[in-house]
Enzyme design. Structure first.
Site, PDB file in Angstrom:
ATOM      1  N   HIS A 123      36.954  25.269 -17.916  1.00 36.72           N
ATOM      2  CA  HIS A 123      38.363  24.920 -17.727  1.00 36.72           C
ATOM      3  C   HIS A 123      38.438  24.098 -16.429  1.00 36.72           C
ATOM      4  O   HIS A 123      37.625  24.293 -15.517  1.00 36.72           O
ATOM      5  CB  HIS A 123      39.144  26.229 -17.575  1.00 36.72           C
ATOM      6  CG  HIS A 123      40.620  26.095 -17.480  1.00 36.72           C
ATOM      7  ND1 HIS A 123      41.249  25.757 -16.315  1.00 36.72           N
ATOM      8  CD2 HIS A 123      41.598  26.277 -18.393  1.00 36.72           C
ATOM      9  CE1 HIS A 123      42.559  25.740 -16.519  1.00 36.72           C
ATOM     10  NE2 HIS A 123      42.797  26.045 -17.774  1.00 36.72           N
ATOM     11  N   ASP A 200      34.100  32.985 -14.268  1.00 33.93           N
ATOM     12  CA  ASP A 200      35.514  32.869 -14.597  1.00 33.93           C
ATOM     13  C   ASP A 200      35.757  33.755 -15.828  1.00 33.93           C
ATOM     14  O   ASP A 200      35.383  33.409 -16.951  1.00 33.93           O
ATOM     15  CB  ASP A 200      35.823  31.390 -14.881  1.00 33.93           C
ATOM     16  CG  ASP A 200      37.215  31.175 -15.447  1.00 33.93           C
ATOM     17  OD1 ASP A 200      37.887  32.164 -15.784  1.00 33.93           O
ATOM     18  OD2 ASP A 200      37.620  30.002 -15.570  1.00 33.93           O
ATOM     19  N   GLN A 203      39.260  34.267 -19.821  1.00 28.22           N
ATOM     20  CA  GLN A 203      39.369  34.450 -21.275  1.00 28.22           C
ATOM     21  C   GLN A 203      38.633  35.690 -21.758  1.00 28.22           C
ATOM     22  O   GLN A 203      38.856  36.143 -22.883  1.00 28.22           O
ATOM     23  CB  GLN A 203      38.816  33.215 -22.005  1.00 28.22           C
ATOM     24  CG  GLN A 203      39.645  31.961 -21.816  1.00 28.22           C
ATOM     25  CD  GLN A 203      41.032  32.063 -22.445  1.00 28.22           C
ATOM     26  OE1 GLN A 203      41.268  32.858 -23.363  1.00 28.22           O
ATOM     27  NE2 GLN A 203      41.967  31.267 -21.969  1.00 28.22           N
ATOM     28  N   LYS A 226      46.833  37.007 -19.096  1.00 20.72           N
ATOM     29  CA  LYS A 226      46.051  36.862 -20.329  1.00 20.72           C
ATOM     30  C   LYS A 226      45.732  38.235 -20.911  1.00 20.72           C
ATOM     31  O   LYS A 226      45.136  38.344 -21.981  1.00 20.72           O
ATOM     32  CB  LYS A 226      44.756  36.109 -20.057  1.00 20.72           C
ATOM     33  CG  LYS A 226      44.980  34.752 -19.420  1.00 20.72           C
ATOM     34  CD  LYS A 226      44.277  33.654 -20.154  1.00 20.72           C
ATOM     35  CE  LYS A 226      44.218  32.387 -19.322  1.00 20.72           C
ATOM     36  NZ  LYS A 226      45.136  31.368 -19.810  1.00 20.72           N
ATOM     37  N   CYS A 364      43.029  21.886 -21.110  1.00 19.41           N
ATOM     38  CA  CYS A 364      42.520  21.851 -19.725  1.00 19.41           C
ATOM     39  C   CYS A 364      40.991  21.927 -19.701  1.00 19.41           C
ATOM     40  O   CYS A 364      40.396  22.579 -18.828  1.00 19.41           O
ATOM     41  CB  CYS A 364      43.109  22.966 -18.856  1.00 19.41           C
ATOM     42  SG  CYS A 364      44.883  22.959 -18.795  1.00 19.41           S
TER      43      CYS A 364
HETATM   44  N1  C6P Z   1      43.756  28.778 -19.668  1.00 16.90           N
HETATM   45  C1  C6P Z   1      44.641  28.091 -21.823  1.00 16.90           C
HETATM   46  O1  C6P Z   1      45.554  27.765 -22.581  1.00 16.90           O
HETATM   47  P1  C6P Z   1      45.488  30.526 -14.581  1.00 16.90           P
HETATM   48  O2  C6P Z   1      46.335  29.370 -15.011  1.00 16.90           O
HETATM   49  O3  C6P Z   1      45.096  30.435 -13.135  1.00 16.90           O
HETATM   50  O4  C6P Z   1      46.046  31.867 -14.962  1.00 16.90           O
HETATM   51  O5  C6P Z   1      44.137  30.417 -15.450  1.00 16.90           O
HETATM   52  C2  C6P Z   1      43.396  29.232 -15.443  1.00 16.90           C
HETATM   53  C3  C6P Z   1      42.232  29.360 -16.374  1.00 16.90           C
HETATM   54  C4  C6P Z   1      40.962  29.432 -15.846  1.00 16.90           C
HETATM   55  N2  C6P Z   1      39.887  29.601 -16.625  1.00 16.90           N
HETATM   56  C5  C6P Z   1      39.989  29.702 -17.959  1.00 16.90           C
HETATM   57  C6  C6P Z   1      38.751  29.925 -18.774  1.00 16.90           C
HETATM   58  C7  C6P Z   1      41.254  29.635 -18.558  1.00 16.90           C
HETATM   59  O6  C6P Z   1      41.353  29.733 -19.884  1.00 16.90           O
HETATM   60  C8  C6P Z   1      42.400  29.434 -17.750  1.00 16.90           C
HETATM   61  C9  C6P Z   1      43.768  29.291 -18.375  1.00 16.90           C
HETATM   62  C10 C6P Z   1      44.965  28.635 -20.454  1.00 16.90           C
HETATM   63  O7  C6P Z   1      43.471  28.004 -22.162  1.00 16.90           O
HETATM   64  C11 C6P Z   1      46.040  27.844 -19.794  1.00 16.90           C
HETATM   65  S1  C6P Z   1      45.508  26.233 -19.325  1.00 16.90           S
END
Ligand code: C6P
Length: 406
Positions: A123, A200, A203, A226, A364
């Site tokens: 991401h 990370d 997910q 999430k 993203c």
């Molecule tokens: N992915 C998706 O629709 P935040 O925004 O900080 O809570 O998470 C960012 C983020 C970081 N790593 C991974 C693997 C992610 O999937 C995400 C967030 C969402 O896939 C929103 S872009």
């Protein structure tokens, strides 16, 4: 899975009762954000109705109650991820902030000649902060490539790791493809040359209960939203030895020991990394979300979601011209797909008219889209409160969209 209490679970989610465009909501955008059960909503209402106060600051009863609840949530999160010490759990605003915090810390520790490895499946949150860090330090960013299946090329990884490797950052699960990465192997290889590893877990956290000690990982980052919690809060797990070495990310209230105009000294962990008034209610509600998910059980969740994935994959592949991106053997309940000759955005718009929420675009994760030479995909991501009937509704809606757009 026959005995999964899906009817009872769905009653916990008020939003699942609503209609969208006159049709029952079918929410299949869980990888973007999960829905919130009433147990978590109740926790938020209770906080603001009964003990809203700033924490770690006042002797008054409300402040103490809020502080106790916030620290109890930290402890729940510690237990959930099996961290050794509560001070290894740093509250953040989410995964993005957790990664930026670590990247900021490393920008004082790396130098020209050092190498860091990022996977091709990341991401943007797990790419851009490190690019910024590399620009600042002169360290070199190397990419662990992916294979057409959406798996990481582990042979290439073995060749990339060397004595100059200082840091490896990879996601546990790809948000765009659902691949579950072999993080144990990735961590072990990095350790063999003394490199630190950040995983990370954004997910993975809704599907897998990660054990940070068993993984021997240095940093693991997640977002509450999430995993049935609120937005704007998350956690960075960091090994105490690392957190003690890294400089604070932000300066401000609560992260200090003594402030003098001549010099300021910092507070100990975890406060050194928690400047300013945090998302108190969010942290407490994150604890409630973890309680809720553990009541259902992560093994049961994973099995049920796997069954949804298998059924949806089979049914979607029967649609002529439909291609699924990400076919790794180990994957979670994410299906990214396109239909030949149709833009993903158009499919997303039509299925929304039928009440079905999916995400379209690059998710993203532009490097993944570039790899497949596509502008984006339609992504359906399933959670434990989705049903087999909803999978069928998606399939019928996609068929209809294809008819209308062909
Ligand atoms: N992915 C998706 O629709 P935040 O925004 O900080 O809570 O998470 C960012 C983020 C970081 N790593 C991974 C693997 C992610 O999937 C995400 C967030 C969402 O896939 C929103 S872009």
């Amino acid at each position: 899975m026959t005995n999964f209490p899906i009817d009872k679970i769905r009653q916990d989610f008020p939003i699942l009762q609503r209609k969208v465009n006159g049709k029952p909501l079918v929410y299949l955008d869980n990888a973007a954000t999960s829905q919130t059960p009433k147990q978590v909503i109740d926790c938020i209402v209770e906080y603001y109705s009964l003990y809203n106060a700033n924490i770690h600051r006042g002797v008054h009863t409300l402040s103490q109650e809020a502080t106790d609840a916030y620290e109890a949530a930290r402890e729940k999160i510690r237990v959930h991820f099996n961290a050794k010490h509560p001070e290894e759990i740093i509250f953040t605003s989410g995964t993005t902030e957790g990664i930026n915090l670590v990247a900021h810390g490393f920008s004082k520790r790396l130098k020209k000649g050092d190498e860091v490895i990022v996977s091709a499946l990341e991401h943007h949150s797990n790419i851009v902060p490190w690019q910024m860090m590399c620009e600042e330090t002169g360290a070199k960013l190397k990419v662990l490539p992916m294979l057409p299946s959406g798996d990481l090329d582990m042979k290439a990884y073995a060749d990339l790791v060397n004595a100059n490797t200082k840091l490896v950052f990879v996601n546990h699960i790809s948000n765009a493809l659902g691949t579950i990465n072999p993080i144990k192997e990735i961590i072990e290889k990095a350790k063999s040359v003394g490199a630190a590893v950040l995983i990370d877990g954004a997910q993975a956290a809704p599907h897998i209960k990660a054990d940070v000690q068993a993984l021997d990982v240095d940093f693991y980052v997640v977002s509450a939203h999430k995993m049935c919690g609120p937005t704007g809060v998350g956690v960075l797990y960091g090994k105490k030895t690392w957190l003690e070495k890294l400089d604070p990310y932000q300066g401000g209230g609560e992260m200090i020991d003594q402030v003098r105009f001549e010099q300021t000294t910092y507070a100990g962990l975890p406060h050194k990394f928690e400047a300013g008034t945090p998302n108190i209610c969010g942290g407490i509600a994150f604890g409630a979300a973890i309680d809720y998910m553990n009541t259902i059980g992560f093994e049961a969740i994973a099995q049920y979601e796997h069954d949804l994935l298998v059924k949806a994959t089979q049914a979607l592949l029967e649609i002529d011209g439909l291609k699924i991106y990400g076919t790794a053997k180990e994957k979670t309940s994410v299906i990214s797909f396109n239909i030949e000759g149709i833009h993903p955005y158009d499919i997303g718009t039509i299925v929304d008219k039928l009440g079905i929420a999916v995400r379209t675009g690059h998710h993203c994760a532009q490097p993944i889209m570039d790899y497949y030479e596509i502008p984006g995909t339609v992504r359906a991501s399933f959670a434990f409160y989705n049903t087999f009937e909803e999978v069928e509704a998606l399939v019928q809606a996609v068929k209809k969209a294809k008819e209308m757009l062909s």
